[in-house]
Design an enzyme around this catalytic site. Structure first.
Site, PDB file in Angstrom:
ATOM      1  N   CYS A   1      97.935  77.172  14.219  1.00  0.00           N
ATOM      2  CA  CYS A   1      98.124  78.621  14.159  1.00  0.00           C
ATOM      3  C   CYS A   1      98.016  79.237  15.547  1.00  0.00           C
ATOM      4  O   CYS A   1      96.914  79.454  16.055  1.00  0.00           O
ATOM      5  CB  CYS A   1      97.101  79.254  13.214  1.00  0.00           C
ATOM      6  SG  CYS A   1      97.273  81.041  13.101  1.00  0.00           S
TER       7      CYS A   1
ATOM      8  N   CYS B   1      96.272  82.619  15.602  1.00  0.00           N
ATOM      9  CA  CYS B   1      94.803  82.553  15.505  1.00  0.00           C
ATOM     10  C   CYS B   1      94.195  82.054  16.822  1.00  0.00           C
ATOM     11  O   CYS B   1      93.182  82.558  17.271  1.00  0.00           O
ATOM     12  CB  CYS B   1      94.345  81.592  14.409  1.00  0.00           C
ATOM     13  SG  CYS B   1      95.302  81.614  12.910  1.00  0.00           S
ATOM     14  N   ASP B   2      94.781  81.036  17.410  1.00  0.00           N
ATOM     15  CA  ASP B   2      94.115  80.318  18.502  1.00  0.00           C
ATOM     16  C   ASP B   2      94.755  80.502  19.874  1.00  0.00           C
ATOM     17  O   ASP B   2      94.175  80.103  20.884  1.00  0.00           O
ATOM     18  CB  ASP B   2      94.110  78.800  18.199  1.00  0.00           C
ATOM     19  CG  ASP B   2      93.364  78.490  16.909  1.00  0.00           C
ATOM     20  OD1 ASP B   2      92.453  79.261  16.567  1.00  0.00           O
ATOM     21  OD2 ASP B   2      93.688  77.490  16.251  1.00  0.00           O
TER      22      ASP B   2
END
Ligand code: NDP
Length: 321
Positions: free
Chosen positions: A137, A140-141
């Site tokens: 992701c 997300c990261d």
């Protein structure tokens, strides 16, 4: 057997938010958090590091900590949490029957929050560098210091891969898009953006076969899918964007799914084809797939369940528990 008002299956942001709202509505929800099915209890955020886009945490929060706090909040409002995998459901009779490995319950209403699992390639070195360079992701990261001003790779050729590659250009110096064929599946607009971006390089007929490094990811071995030739690519990040699998195996044949296996919900609601069964979070959303949107739909499902339970059989149902 005591009949539950509401059973919630799944424990990501959707499941715990549904539990918090249903708990506050005094429905005493029973939550099957899962154990092995669909990863670890808590969902996809349990395998994420910093979550910096969940509102309310200006300095970020780790995925596991966020889930722990949601779990505590659900407990505080009276949810009964069971760490067990549901293995069978029967929505053909009422009350519904939900069977887990070690427990079987009857329920008037069920909210499905079983999420989706990001597909992985399971290449050599993947477990070693998971969260230390390899992720599923980018949104997300991607902003992690690990990926700033370095070269990274994204695998996939669909809209997710395109979106993630473009997103990563904000942080990485160069993004290598690894596409296994000679064409992209992404929409034309996204393709044009990829082709036009100076920081994105597309490697056609390429798949990663192994990851190497020293504590953090430092490079990949690539295989040419046409010729079989092997080459090296120095990158500090690898993002899988090869699709998700909705965790809906349990519901096949009873709940209406779309062609990709996601639960179909009606209009803006979380209502499924079965009255008394709702679906929230990534199990019914392959578009946004964010913790905050999953939490929002968990809230919607609990509100819809509360209204439905108080209309359907009204007080006699609620007094059973
Ligand atoms: P897709 O299934 O559309 O694309 C998956 C990609 O991964 C394909 O390019 C596929 O290659 C590749 N792939 C699959 N398995 C492997 C493998 N083992 N090795 C290498 N590559 C592999 O998934 P997405 O997540 O991109 O999209 C899912 C749905 O969500 C789509 O309908 C998409 O349009 C939609 N979506 C919409 C967005 C938007 O509108 N903003 C954003 C993101 C997604 P191949 O083509 O060769 O099969």
């Amino acid at each position: 057997m005591r009949v539950q008002n509401l059973v919630i299956i799944g424990s990501g942001p959707a499941g715990y938010t549904a539990a918090i709202y249903a708990g506050r509505a005094q429905l005493k929800p029973l939550v099957f958090e899962g154990f092995n099915a669909g990863g670890v209890p808590g969902g996809q955020l349990m395998t994420t590091t910093e979550v910096e886009n969940f509102p309310g945490f200006p300095d970020g929060i780790t995925g596991p900590q966020l889930m722990k706090q949601m779990r505590q909040q659900a407990l505080r409002w009276g949810a009964n949490l069971i760490t067990d995998d549901v293995i069978k459901v029967d929505f053909r009779q009422r009350p519904f029957i939900i069977t887990a490995n070690e427990k079987e319950v009857q329920a008037f209403g069920v909210i499905i929050c079983t999420g989706a699992t990001a597909k992985r390639l399971h290449i050599l070195g993947e477990d070693e560098f998971w969260n230390n360079g390899i992720s599923a992701c980018a949104i997300c990261d991607g902003a992690s210091p690990l990926f700033r001003h370095v070269e990274v790779a994204v695998v996939g050729g669909g809209d997710t891969a395109a979106e993630e590659a473009l997103y990563l250009t904000k942080y990485a110096s160069q993004v290598h898009l690894l596409v296994r064929s000679d064409q992209l599946r992404a929409s034309k607009t996204m393709q044009n953006r990829l082709f036009a971006h100076p920081q994105i390089k597309i490697h056609w007929h390429s798949i990663p076969i192994s990851a190497h490094g020293n504590e953090i990811l430092q490079g990949l071995c690539l295989k040419n899918t046409l010729t079989g030739d092997i080459s090296q690519l120095s990158v500090n990040g690898l993002f899988y964007a090869i699709g998700h699998i909705p965790n809906t195996e349990l519901f096949k044949g009873q709940i209406t799914l779309d062609a990709q296996g996601y639960i179909i919900t009606e209009g803006k609601s979380t209502t499924t084809n079965i009255s008394g069964v709702w679906a929230a979070g990534d199990v019914q959303d392959h578009h946004y797939r964010q913790a905050v949107t999953a939490a929002g739909s968990g809230c919607m499902a609990a509100l819809e369940a509360e209204r439905w339970l108080s209309n359907y059989g009204s007080l006699s149902i609620l007094s059973v528990v």
